[in-house]
Design a protein around this motif. Sequence first.
Motif, PDB file in Angstrom:
ATOM      1  N   ASP A 115     -31.788 128.431  73.882  1.00 23.41           N
ATOM      2  CA  ASP A 115     -33.245 128.567  73.922  1.00 23.41           C
ATOM      3  C   ASP A 115     -33.986 127.286  73.559  1.00 23.41           C
ATOM      4  OD1 ASP A 115     -33.357 131.675  74.129  1.00 23.41           O
ATOM      5  OD2 ASP A 115     -32.022 131.279  72.430  1.00 23.41           O
ATOM      6  N   LYS A 158     -41.832 126.321  85.378  1.00 23.61           N
ATOM      7  CA  LYS A 158     -40.776 127.178  84.822  1.00 23.61           C
ATOM      8  C   LYS A 158     -41.139 127.697  83.439  1.00 23.61           C
ATOM      9  CE  LYS A 158     -36.979 124.995  87.343  1.00 23.61           C
ATOM     10  NZ  LYS A 158     -35.651 124.323  87.242  1.00 23.61           N
ATOM     11  N   SER A 206     -38.509 128.732  76.704  1.00 26.05           N
ATOM     12  CA  SER A 206     -37.621 127.785  76.022  1.00 26.05           C
ATOM     13  C   SER A 206     -38.377 126.516  75.660  1.00 26.05           C
ATOM     14  CB  SER A 206     -36.421 127.445  76.911  1.00 26.05           C
ATOM     15  OG  SER A 206     -35.584 128.561  77.101  1.00 26.05           O
ATOM     16  N   LYS A 249     -34.812 129.056  79.927  1.00 27.11           N
ATOM     17  CA  LYS A 249     -35.610 130.040  80.655  1.00 27.11           C
ATOM     18  C   LYS A 249     -37.059 129.979  80.197  1.00 27.11           C
ATOM     19  CE  LYS A 249     -33.597 133.219  77.299  1.00 27.11           C
ATOM     20  NZ  LYS A 249     -32.766 132.121  76.739  1.00 27.11           N
ATOM     21  N   GLU A 250     -37.882 130.825  80.788  1.00 29.69           N
ATOM     22  CA  GLU A 250     -39.285 130.869  80.392  1.00 29.69           C
ATOM     23  C   GLU A 250     -39.401 131.057  78.882  1.00 29.69           C
ATOM     24  OE1 GLU A 250     -43.130 133.809  81.044  1.00 29.69           O
ATOM     25  OE2 GLU A 250     -41.716 133.512  82.722  1.00 29.69           O
TER      26      GLU A 250
END
Length: 289
Positions: free
Chosen positions: A125, A215, A174, A171-172
Amino acid sequence: MNEKDMYTSKDIKGQTQAVPGKESKMDPEPLYDNVDNKGYGRLKGKTAIITGGDSGIGRAVAVAYAKEGCNVAIVYNIADGDANDTKGVIEGYGGRALLIKGDIGDSSFCNEIVDKTIKEYGALDILVNNAAEQHTQKKLEDITDEQLLRTFKTNIFAMFYLTRAALPHLKEGSAIINTSSITAFNGHADLLDYSSTKGAISAFTRSLSANLADKKIRVNQVAPGPIWTPLIPSSIEKENVKHFGKNTPMKRPGQPVELAEAYVFLATDGSSYMSGQTIHINGGMIVNC
């Protein structure tokens, strides 16, 4: 305990160490943990990779993250003792720490870092690109090809290598947090190559933040001023070490623990509307850029 007692209870001694320096041999040892702060679960269930996490700023960040509930992968090069000490502190707080030893200037090792982290924790993350090296030279002519390449590989090439390896797993939501320096903005007469890499890191941070905006992955940086870490006695002349940080408005060097909360903030949802930005922690020096 007042601020002066907390952060400067002992005067810094003139000392030198071989490269890379070891925190356990510093006098006084840097302060990396605020024991009164028990953490608030702000990173609970998350996983972070922290380069240079065995000592200095990286150690302070690793301990702070663990206290917030984050699993940490600590990447380091040589100092096994410092790395194991950091792991012990984290485990003492009930956290989990994975030690990964190697040279981040090697792209294949950076791939290995991510693979081992995913295997151990199942996710990624937060990426903290923090490790760096510096070598003082009075004249440009004294910077060898070997030194120049080594400094750039550790300080900026490694950020490309490791971030590239990490991106498929981010990912979204992070966060990527890079460690720049005040030298990126003010320069430094005796740290030409180091300062140049830190300038590159600032450009990398801003460019990558734009690249990853769609992103919803945030990219920010911290730009420390004079912080008492193993980098100092291993790269600065003995007489200069004694006066390190005294040119700041606060008349002292910073301690690694004084930066940790900024890295926590940049990793949490509290900084959800920040990307491409710099937090300056430098004892009161004004940076007009």
